[in-house]
Motif scaffolding. Structure first.
Motif, PDB file in Angstrom:
ATOM      1  N   ASP A 135     -20.100  -8.129  25.152  1.00  0.00           N
ATOM      2  CA  ASP A 135     -20.878  -7.483  24.092  1.00  0.00           C
ATOM      3  C   ASP A 135     -19.950  -6.777  23.116  1.00  0.00           C
ATOM      4  N   GLY A 136     -18.641  -6.837  23.392  1.00  0.00           N
ATOM      5  CA  GLY A 136     -17.638  -6.292  22.492  1.00  0.00           C
ATOM      6  C   GLY A 136     -17.282  -4.845  22.736  1.00  0.00           C
ATOM      7  N   ALA A 137     -17.999  -4.164  23.616  1.00  0.00           N
ATOM      8  CA  ALA A 137     -17.751  -2.740  23.835  1.00  0.00           C
ATOM      9  C   ALA A 137     -16.696  -2.480  24.910  1.00  0.00           C
ATOM     10  N   ASN A 138     -16.288  -3.513  25.621  1.00  0.00           N
ATOM     11  CA  ASN A 138     -15.375  -3.333  26.750  1.00  0.00           C
ATOM     12  C   ASN A 138     -13.922  -3.415  26.297  1.00  0.00           C
ATOM     13  N   ASN A 139     -13.194  -2.337  26.439  1.00  0.00           N
ATOM     14  CA  ASN A 139     -11.779  -2.318  26.081  1.00  0.00           C
ATOM     15  C   ASN A 139     -10.943  -3.183  27.018  1.00  0.00           C
ATOM     16  N   SER A 140     -11.451  -3.476  28.213  1.00  0.00           N
ATOM     17  CA  SER A 140     -10.717  -4.319  29.164  1.00  0.00           C
ATOM     18  C   SER A 140     -10.511  -5.723  28.617  1.00  0.00           C
ATOM     19  N   VAL A 141     -11.490  -6.252  27.885  1.00  0.00           N
ATOM     20  CA  VAL A 141     -11.351  -7.580  27.286  1.00  0.00           C
ATOM     21  C   VAL A 141     -10.225  -7.545  26.256  1.00  0.00           C
ATOM     22  N   GLN A 142     -10.236  -6.577  25.377  1.00  0.00           N
ATOM     23  CA  GLN A 142      -9.200  -6.498  24.345  1.00  0.00           C
ATOM     24  C   GLN A 142      -7.822  -6.278  24.968  1.00  0.00           C
ATOM     25  N   ALA A 143      -7.736  -5.460  26.008  1.00  0.00           N
ATOM     26  CA  ALA A 143      -6.450  -5.234  26.677  1.00  0.00           C
ATOM     27  C   ALA A 143      -5.925  -6.530  27.285  1.00  0.00           C
ATOM     28  N   LEU A 144      -6.816  -7.324  27.888  1.00  0.00           N
ATOM     29  CA  LEU A 144      -6.387  -8.593  28.481  1.00  0.00           C
ATOM     30  C   LEU A 144      -5.993  -9.597  27.406  1.00  0.00           C
ATOM     31  N   LEU A 145      -6.720  -9.638  26.297  1.00  0.00           N
ATOM     32  CA  LEU A 145      -6.336 -10.519  25.192  1.00  0.00           C
ATOM     33  C   LEU A 145      -4.921 -10.174  24.733  1.00  0.00           C
ATOM     34  N   ASN A 146      -4.621  -8.907  24.646  1.00  0.00           N
ATOM     35  CA  ASN A 146      -3.283  -8.453  24.273  1.00  0.00           C
ATOM     36  C   ASN A 146      -2.259  -8.875  25.331  1.00  0.00           C
TER      37      ASN A 146
END
Length: 174
Positions: A135-146
């Motif tokens: 849903d875009g609110a999870n910082n864990s997804v962005q951290a893993l993408l990085n």
């Protein structure tokens, strides 16, 4: 405007792949998340296919159990049960099976996202990149993408924020 061909140079690398995958039929996103593991291409462009079973774990159909044990006879070593959300499974699968990925597919966690994701997920298989339902609110997804080194995201949906360079699909014509 960047050409479509430039997007096809993005790819991912697996750290490992399962022998066979069984996903719960309780969440339709689970099959989308597992698809690039089940069907992907090696560095020489050869297709690799791993069995992917969609099943009801508490009451599996005879067809699925027969396929697993009698017909295909490849032991299932990855199970996506309905014990966590599609977003949590997306993160767990990408952490476990990808060592690096230049790109990823982000699928909005709703009906629109699913509809677009069904059409876009073959891109993940062709490029060997992970699929994230969020849903875009999870910082864990962005951290893993990085952590994976993602530079480009294919985004399925109109409200989901992209990461890096973004190619957005908002309707089936895209």
């Amino acid at each position: 405007v960047t050409s479509l061909d430039s997007y096809l140079s993005y790819t991912g690398n697996f750290s490992d792949v399962p022998s066979a995958i069984a996903v719960s039929d309780a969440n339709p996103f689970f099959a989308l998340i597992a698809s690039p593991l089940a069907v992907h291409y090696d560095s020489d462009g050869n297709q690799e296919v791993i069995p992917l079973y969609i099943q009801n774990f508490s009451d599996p159909s005879r067809a699925v159990t027969r396929a697993i044990s009698d017909q295909i006879n490849i032991p299932v070593d990855m199970f996506m049960e309905d014990t966590q959300s599609a977003e949590a499974w997306s993160i767990a699968i990408a952490k476990t099976y990808w060592s690096h990925s230049d790109a990823a597919i982000l699928i909005q966690n709703d009906e629109i996202g699913y509809t677009l994701g069904v059409i876009a997920t073959p891109i993940a298989s062709y490029l060997s990149i992970p699929v994230f339902v969020t849903d875009g609110a999870n910082n864990s997804v962005q951290a893993l993408l990085n952590d994976l080194g993602v530079k480009l995201t294919f985004v399925c949906g109109d409200t989901l924020k992209g990461y890096g360079t973004t190619l957005r699909f908002t309707d089936i014509d895209d």
